[in-house]
Write a protein that holds these residues in place. Structure first.
Motif, PDB file in Angstrom:
ATOM      1  N   MET A 222       0.832  -1.216   0.000  1.00  0.00           N
ATOM      2  CA  MET A 222       0.000   0.000   0.000  1.00  0.00           C
ATOM      3  C   MET A 222       0.865   1.264   0.000  1.00  0.00           C
ATOM      4  N   ILE A 223       1.897   1.238   0.862  1.00  0.00           N
ATOM      5  CA  ILE A 223       2.791   2.396   0.929  1.00  0.00           C
ATOM      6  C   ILE A 223       3.535   2.560  -0.392  1.00  0.00           C
ATOM      7  N   GLU A 224       3.977   1.417  -0.968  1.00  0.00           N
ATOM      8  CA  GLU A 224       4.701   1.460  -2.238  1.00  0.00           C
ATOM      9  C   GLU A 224       3.829   2.011  -3.346  1.00  0.00           C
ATOM     10  N   ASN A 225       2.554   1.572  -3.393  1.00  0.00           N
ATOM     11  CA  ASN A 225       1.627   2.069  -4.413  1.00  0.00           C
ATOM     12  C   ASN A 225       1.401   3.563  -4.261  1.00  0.00           C
ATOM     13  N   GLU A 226       1.284   4.021  -3.005  1.00  0.00           N
ATOM     14  CA  GLU A 226       1.078   5.449  -2.762  1.00  0.00           C
ATOM     15  C   GLU A 226       2.312   6.237  -3.190  1.00  0.00           C
ATOM     16  N   ARG A 227       3.508   5.680  -2.917  1.00  0.00           N
ATOM     17  CA  ARG A 227       4.746   6.362  -3.297  1.00  0.00           C
ATOM     18  C   ARG A 227       4.838   6.509  -4.806  1.00  0.00           C
ATOM     19  N   LYS A 228       4.514   5.450  -5.519  1.00  0.00           N
ATOM     20  CA  LYS A 228       4.541   5.488  -6.973  1.00  0.00           C
ATOM     21  C   LYS A 228       3.527   6.484  -7.508  1.00  0.00           C
ATOM     22  N   SER A 229       2.375   6.526  -6.873  1.00  0.00           N
ATOM     23  CA  SER A 229       1.339   7.464  -7.291  1.00  0.00           C
ATOM     24  C   SER A 229       1.829   8.899  -7.145  1.00  0.00           C
ATOM     25  N   ARG A 230       2.488   9.181  -6.049  1.00  0.00           N
ATOM     26  CA  ARG A 230       3.004  10.526  -5.812  1.00  0.00           C
ATOM     27  C   ARG A 230       4.114  10.856  -6.811  1.00  0.00           C
ATOM     28  N   GLU A 231       4.965   9.890  -7.112  1.00  0.00           N
ATOM     29  CA  GLU A 231       6.025  10.112  -8.087  1.00  0.00           C
ATOM     30  C   GLU A 231       5.434  10.410  -9.463  1.00  0.00           C
ATOM     31  N   THR A 232       4.378   9.683  -9.805  1.00  0.00           N
ATOM     32  CA  THR A 232       3.730   9.894 -11.097  1.00  0.00           C
ATOM     33  C   THR A 232       3.130  11.283 -11.188  1.00  0.00           C
ATOM     34  N   ILE A 233       2.466  11.697 -10.114  1.00  0.00           N
ATOM     35  CA  ILE A 233       1.840  13.024 -10.086  1.00  0.00           C
ATOM     36  C   ILE A 233       2.888  14.117 -10.267  1.00  0.00           C
ATOM     37  N   CYS A 234       3.961  14.044  -9.509  1.00  0.00           N
ATOM     38  CA  CYS A 234       5.008  15.065  -9.601  1.00  0.00           C
ATOM     39  C   CYS A 234       5.683  15.040 -10.973  1.00  0.00           C
ATOM     40  N   GLY A 235       5.847  13.840 -11.524  1.00  0.00           N
ATOM     41  CA  GLY A 235       6.431  13.733 -12.859  1.00  0.00           C
ATOM     42  C   GLY A 235       5.578  14.406 -13.907  1.00  0.00           C
ATOM     43  N   GLU A 236       4.264  14.263 -13.775  1.00  0.00           N
ATOM     44  CA  GLU A 236       3.345  14.900 -14.726  1.00  0.00           C
ATOM     45  C   GLU A 236       3.403  16.421 -14.618  1.00  0.00           C
ATOM     46  N   VAL A 237       3.582  16.923 -13.395  1.00  0.00           N
ATOM     47  CA  VAL A 237       3.705  18.372 -13.204  1.00  0.00           C
ATOM     48  C   VAL A 237       4.959  18.902 -13.882  1.00  0.00           C
ATOM     49  N   ILE A 238       6.053  18.195 -13.721  1.00  0.00           N
ATOM     50  CA  ILE A 238       7.339  18.649 -14.265  1.00  0.00           C
ATOM     51  C   ILE A 238       7.357  18.589 -15.790  1.00  0.00           C
ATOM     52  N   ASN A 239       6.790  17.518 -16.346  1.00  0.00           N
ATOM     53  CA  ASN A 239       6.883  17.297 -17.799  1.00  0.00           C
ATOM     54  C   ASN A 239       5.710  17.849 -18.590  1.00  0.00           C
ATOM     55  N   ASN A 240       4.734  18.402 -17.916  1.00  0.00           N
ATOM     56  CA  ASN A 240       3.597  18.985 -18.623  1.00  0.00           C
ATOM     57  C   ASN A 240       4.080  20.088 -19.579  1.00  0.00           C
ATOM     58  N   PRO A 241       3.575  20.117 -20.816  1.00  0.00           N
ATOM     59  CA  PRO A 241       4.017  21.137 -21.784  1.00  0.00           C
ATOM     60  C   PRO A 241       3.804  22.566 -21.296  1.00  0.00           C
ATOM     61  N   ASN A 242       2.837  22.774 -20.404  1.00  0.00           N
ATOM     62  CA  ASN A 242       2.553  24.110 -19.890  1.00  0.00           C
ATOM     63  C   ASN A 242       3.332  24.433 -18.619  1.00  0.00           C
ATOM     64  N   SER A 243       4.139  23.502 -18.137  1.00  0.00           N
ATOM     65  CA  SER A 243       4.881  23.712 -16.899  1.00  0.00           C
ATOM     66  C   SER A 243       6.158  24.498 -17.151  1.00  0.00           C
ATOM     67  N   VAL A 244       6.483  25.400 -16.226  1.00  0.00           N
ATOM     68  CA  VAL A 244       7.743  26.152 -16.341  1.00  0.00           C
ATOM     69  C   VAL A 244       8.934  25.220 -16.175  1.00  0.00           C
TER      70      VAL A 244
END
Length: 238
Positions: free
Chosen positions: A1-23
């Protein structure tokens, strides 16, 4: 459960960084990895505070999902909404870069997710990456221009013009539902009033007038724009 949550958080932050509209999209791969590994991800329910007026900023906050209102409490506890945020926008950055306490509060108006970067890491990246610095300056300059225009709107336009402008602002910020007419954010009448610098009773009356004129249609908190041209004219005439 903790591992799944960690991966979920990593995915979310990755999407923020790589979003075409992100600085952050201008960063080198190594810088993106450093940023992602040092980001913290937070989840907020509708109505929860993301930060409060008077608090010290904890870092640069980027909205990953959801919608947020930034407001200042005025005389008698009345709110004045100064900004509305959408993904992938920053919130709380003014106080952070000024190294001051927050002069406004931020509340989630629907379930939201934020990613936060520490001030020290942001400074490090800004000093080493000129493109990031320029990207953030452009973003802040755009927000400053918006704030200047809103100041003119809220001080010089009459009630009808202010409310029309607020509806157009919500449309431009959050867009439409699939019907291409219903604004994709559902605010209370009080929030609409606080966004438009008027009393709640005036907001209710003016919305009803717009509806009777066929400019909009109202279904609870849903507002559908029926006559875009006329709403724009009302906003411009003030």
């Amino acid at each position: 459960m903790i591992e799944n949550e960690r991966k979920s958080r990593e995915t979310i932050c990755g999407e923020v960084i790589n979003n075409p509209n992100s600085v952050f999209n201008v960063l080198a791969p190594s810088e993106k990895e450093e940023l992602k590994s040092n980001m913290t991800c937070s989840f907020f329910k509708k109505g929860e505070y993301i930060y409060k007026e008077g608090e010290r900023p904890i870092g640069l906050i980027c909205l990953s999902e959801g919608k947020v209102k930034i407001f200042k409490e005025g005389v008698g506890g009345r709110e004045q909404i100064v900004r509305m945020a959408k993904p992938i926008g920053f919130i709380g950055y003014r106080a952070l870069f000024a190294e001051e306490n927050n002069i406004a509060s931020a509340v989630a108006i629907e379930d939201s997710i934020t990613c936060t970067v520490s001030y020290d890491l942001i400074l490090k990246l800004l000093r080493s990456n000129a493109e990031l610095a320029l990207s953030i300056i452009r973003s802040l300059s755009t927000e400053l221009g918006f704030s200047n225009n809103r100041t003119i709107t809220l001080t010089q336009k009459h009630i009808r013009g202010r409310l029309a402008e607020s509806l157009l602002f919500l449309r431009d910020t959050y867009g439409f539902e699939e019907d291409e007419a219903t604004i994709k954010v559902y605010l209370s009448r009080e929030d609409i009033a606080n966004l438009s610098n008027m009393t709640t009773s005036n907001a209710i009356r003016t919305l009803s007038t717009f509806a009777s004129e066929g400019v909009i249609a109202i279904d609870g908190r849903k507002i559908k724009i029926l006559d875009k041209v006329r709403l724009d004219r009302i906003s411009k005439l003030g």
